[in-house]
Design a protein around this motif. Structure first.
Motif, PDB file in Angstrom:
ATOM      1  N   THR A 200       9.040  15.052   1.929  1.00  0.00           N
ATOM      2  CA  THR A 200       8.007  14.638   2.871  1.00  0.00           C
ATOM      3  C   THR A 200       8.593  13.859   4.049  1.00  0.00           C
ATOM      4  N   LEU A 201       8.340  14.389   5.252  1.00  0.00           N
ATOM      5  CA  LEU A 201       8.685  13.691   6.488  1.00  0.00           C
ATOM      6  C   LEU A 201       7.450  12.919   6.940  1.00  0.00           C
ATOM      7  N   HIS A 202       7.568  11.616   7.068  1.00  0.00           N
ATOM      8  CA  HIS A 202       6.409  10.805   7.407  1.00  0.00           C
ATOM      9  C   HIS A 202       6.154  10.791   8.907  1.00  0.00           C
ATOM     10  N   VAL A 203       4.928  11.055   9.271  1.00  0.00           N
ATOM     11  CA  VAL A 203       4.535  11.009  10.672  1.00  0.00           C
ATOM     12  C   VAL A 203       4.722   9.587  11.183  1.00  0.00           C
ATOM     13  N   GLY A 204       5.413   9.458  12.297  1.00  0.00           N
ATOM     14  CA  GLY A 204       5.774   8.137  12.797  1.00  0.00           C
ATOM     15  C   GLY A 204       7.166   7.732  12.374  1.00  0.00           C
ATOM     16  N   ASN A 205       7.792   8.555  11.511  1.00  0.00           N
ATOM     17  CA  ASN A 205       9.190   8.365  11.102  1.00  0.00           C
ATOM     18  C   ASN A 205       9.428   6.980  10.518  1.00  0.00           C
ATOM     19  N   ASN A 206       8.647   6.635   9.490  1.00  0.00           N
ATOM     20  CA  ASN A 206       8.755   5.307   8.876  1.00  0.00           C
ATOM     21  C   ASN A 206       9.772   5.231   7.757  1.00  0.00           C
ATOM     22  N   GLN A 207      10.510   6.312   7.533  1.00  0.00           N
ATOM     23  CA  GLN A 207      11.454   6.314   6.428  1.00  0.00           C
ATOM     24  C   GLN A 207      12.609   5.345   6.659  1.00  0.00           C
ATOM     25  N   ILE A 208      13.133   4.825   5.570  1.00  0.00           N
ATOM     26  CA  ILE A 208      14.264   3.899   5.660  1.00  0.00           C
ATOM     27  C   ILE A 208      15.418   4.543   6.413  1.00  0.00           C
TER      28      ILE A 208
END
Length: 292
Positions: A200-208
């Motif tokens: 899953t790629l989070h919208v807004g690019n909130n990944q660490i």
């Protein structure tokens, strides 16, 4: 062979249910799933009807990803340990396709390819990472970076992960890559020739992974830890090129100037087409590929 799945989570209950249901829908049922809730709101997971034994560990305070994952490994009992991040999911054959690879006693790690989705549309496959069948060795991982992927892609033999020393709790990022380096010294690494993970790629690019400073610091730590081998294998420049390439990619959603800086550093140590591509504006690159 018995299977344990280790999941770490924090305040993402909806995603966690999706991950657990994807395991429950597998053609091969694991013996147990260990869920480590690392300091998030307490989880009870009531009214569940899973085919596997669910072990839930609620930490009152956050230990951090490495310690929480090690906590899950130590609480597991399976011969083969699979990993899954709470916001990822398995395809129905994810476990069955990898578990059969461990019939070869020399295999210590088996991994799968990836199908990418956005968090705002979990049913739409955006792209698929190509399968990887080339023989992976310790030297190749050192020189070419993380050819295996994230923890969610991986299953490991129990004896191997304990012999390797579990996840290094001093690494602030790239924990998966550093662990695969140590495991690769112990036996064969194989691919299932499928893409059995939904990432899953989070919208807004909130990944660490968007925090380039963590990659920069982790790269320095790993460089110092493996410096002797980098010199002896004569792949010093290869490692540094890959290190700065990873930093440039992770900075692409944060700062164009930082991205250019580390792309050029990557090229300084070794020419590679990926670093060249990163010299283009990110808005152009994203028309062709998502960066995580």
């Amino acid at each position: 062979m018995t299977v344990s799945v280790v999941i770490t989570t924090k305040n993402r209950k909806d995603f966690l249910y999706r991950a657990l249901n994807s395991i429950n829908n597998n053609t091969k049922t694991p013996k147990e799933v260990i869920v480590v809730n690392d300091g998030g709101e307490k989880i009870t997971l009531e009214n569940t009807d899973f085919k596997f034994n669910l072990v839930l560990i609620n930490n009152s305070d956050s230990l951090g990803g490495n310690k929480a994952r090690n906590q899950g490994i130590k609480a597991s009992s399976g011969d083969i340990i699979f990993f899954l991040d709470d916001d990822d999911a398995y395809t129905p054959n994810s476990i069955s396709e990898r578990i059969k690879l461990f019939e070869d006693p020399d295999v210590v790690l088996a991994f799968t390819g990836v199908k990418f989705v956005n968090s705002n549309n979990l049913d739409l496959i955006l792209r698929e990472k190509k399968t990887f069948s080339e023989n992976i060795t310790y030297k190749k991982l050192l020189s070419q970076g993380n050819l295996i992927g994230s923890t969610s892609c991986v299953a490991v033999r129990r004896e191997a992960i304990f012999s390797a020393g579990l996840f290094d709790e001093n690494v602030v990022a790239l924990q998966d890559y550093e662990t695969w380096l140590r495991i690769s010294k112990l036996g064969k690494i194989v691919h299932d020739n499928h893409s059995n993970l939904i990432y899953t790629l989070h919208v807004g690019n909130n990944q660490i992974s968007s925090k380039y400073e963590r990659y920069l610091n982790a790269g320095e730590y790993i460089f110092n830890k493996y410096k002797k081998d980098l010199i002896s294998y004569n792949i010093y420049n290869d490692f540094l090129s890959q290190r700065y390439l990873r930093v440039a990619i992770s900075a692409s959603s944060t700062s164009e100037s930082i991205k250019y800086k580390y792309a050029l550093k990557s090229l300084k140590y070794k020419f590679n087409l990926q670093a060249c591509a990163l010299l283009l504006p990110t808005k152009i690159l994203k028309k062709f590929k998502d960066f995580t």
